[in-house]
Design a protein around this motif. Structure first.
Motif, short mmCIF file in Angstrom:
data_model
loop_
_atom_site.label_atom_id
_atom_site.label_comp_id
_atom_site.label_asym_id
_atom_site.label_seq_id
_atom_site.Cartn_x
_atom_site.Cartn_y
_atom_site.Cartn_z
N ALA A 18 0.92 -1.26 0.00
CA ALA A 18 0.12 0.00 -0.08
C ALA A 18 0.89 1.26 0.01
O ALA A 18 1.90 1.28 0.68
N HIS A 19 0.38 2.30 -0.45
CA HIS A 19 1.19 3.68 -0.55
C HIS A 19 0.29 4.43 0.41
O HIS A 19 -1.03 4.72 0.13
N MET A 20 0.90 4.95 1.51
CA MET A 20 0.14 5.77 2.64
C MET A 20 0.68 7.11 2.37
O MET A 20 1.85 7.40 2.27
N ILE A 21 -0.09 7.99 2.29
CA ILE A 21 0.05 9.58 2.45
C ILE A 21 -0.55 10.27 3.66
O ILE A 21 -1.64 10.27 3.72
N THR A 22 0.60 10.76 4.17
CA THR A 22 0.21 11.62 5.19
C THR A 22 0.78 13.24 4.76
O THR A 22 1.11 13.27 3.88
N LEU A 23 0.44 14.16 5.88
CA LEU A 23 0.79 15.52 5.16
C LEU A 23 1.96 15.98 6.41
O LEU A 23 1.68 16.11 7.59
N ASN A 24 2.70 16.42 5.52
CA ASN A 24 3.76 17.15 6.40
C ASN A 24 3.36 18.45 6.90
O ASN A 24 2.43 18.97 6.47
N ARG A 25 4.26 18.92 7.90
CA ARG A 25 3.75 20.19 8.77
C ARG A 25 3.37 21.32 7.62
O ARG A 25 2.26 22.17 7.94
N ASP A 26 4.25 21.45 6.41
CA ASP A 26 3.94 22.34 5.42
C ASP A 26 2.78 22.21 4.47
O ASP A 26 2.55 22.83 3.74
N GLY A 27 2.21 20.96 4.77
CA GLY A 27 1.07 20.70 3.81
C GLY A 27 1.49 19.95 2.46
O GLY A 27 0.62 19.50 1.99
N SER A 28 2.55 19.62 2.56
CA SER A 28 3.03 18.85 1.30
C SER A 28 2.78 17.36 1.76
O SER A 28 2.91 16.93 2.88
N PRO A 29 2.55 16.50 0.88
CA PRO A 29 2.35 15.12 1.13
C PRO A 29 3.59 14.18 1.30
O PRO A 29 4.65 14.66 0.69
N GLN A 30 3.50 13.21 1.93
CA GLN A 30 4.69 12.40 2.46
C GLN A 30 4.25 11.03 2.11
O GLN A 30 2.88 10.73 2.70
N VAL A 31 4.74 10.26 1.19
CA VAL A 31 4.43 9.13 0.76
C VAL A 31 5.15 7.98 1.27
O VAL A 31 6.37 8.19 1.07
N THR A 32 4.74 6.86 1.82
CA THR A 32 5.45 5.64 1.98
C THR A 32 4.84 4.31 1.75
O THR A 32 3.53 4.32 1.84
N CYS A 33 5.51 3.56 1.38
CA CYS A 33 4.89 2.18 1.19
C CYS A 33 4.69 1.37 2.58
O CYS A 33 5.77 1.42 3.43
N ARG A 59 -0.32 14.72 14.22
CA ARG A 59 -0.17 16.05 14.24
C ARG A 59 -1.49 16.33 13.28
O ARG A 59 -2.36 17.20 13.62
N ASP A 60 -1.76 15.64 12.14
CA ASP A 60 -2.96 16.01 11.48
C ASP A 60 -3.43 14.52 10.91
O ASP A 60 -2.56 13.79 10.11
N ALA A 61 -4.42 14.13 11.40
CA ALA A 61 -4.88 12.55 11.17
C ALA A 61 -5.60 12.35 9.94
O ALA A 61 -5.78 11.02 9.52
N ARG A 62 -5.48 13.20 8.83
CA ARG A 62 -6.14 13.06 7.60
C ARG A 62 -4.91 12.01 6.76
O ARG A 62 -3.86 12.54 6.71
#
Length: 137
Positions: A18-33, A59-62
């Protein structure tokens, strides 16, 4: 909370990364397998240490999680599942969940040693589903 459709559950419980996308503090996406599983109507994953994705989710649950399948639909498109939801990070239980997921993903256990860290389990409550597949109808 959106109950996990059976068609989506089968994808999550496959051995597809799976590819999981979270949000960095600056709002940019962070993606990891990640390896993912299902517990009731939550998507779960384990982390032995407090990686950036764990800090981001605190910090941000979305979050969004995508999983590509090997299925080709009637229109010739490869199906993929996207789960949009809210994550919560629970301390402990990572080693046990990793071993459970390892049997599906690599066919056996992973060498964690005699005293693995407690780590973190992420529990995602799905809010909606997207992608290409029967879970979108």
């Amino acid at each position: 909370m959106a109950a996990i459709p059976e068609s989506a559950r089968k994808v999550i419980e496959s051995n597809r990364l799976a590819h999981m996308i979270t949000l960095n503090r600056d709002g940019s996406p962070q993606v990891t397998c990640v390896w993912v599983g299902v517990d009731g109507d939550e998507v779960v994953m384990a982390h032995l240490s407090e990686h950036r994705k764990v800090r981001n989710m605190r910090r941000d649950a979305r979050v969004a999680v995508s999983v590509e399948t090997t299925n080709i639909n009637a229109n010739g498109l490869q199906e993929y599942l996207v789960i949009y939801g809210k994550a919560r990070v629970v301390e402990g239980g990572a080693a046990q969940l990793l071993q459970t997921l390892a049997h599906r993903y690599i066919g056996g256990e992973i060498p964690l040693g005699p005293n693995p860290p407690a780590g973190y389990v992420t529990r995602i409550t799905p809010e909606r589903y997207g992608g290409v597949g029967p879970w979108t109808s």
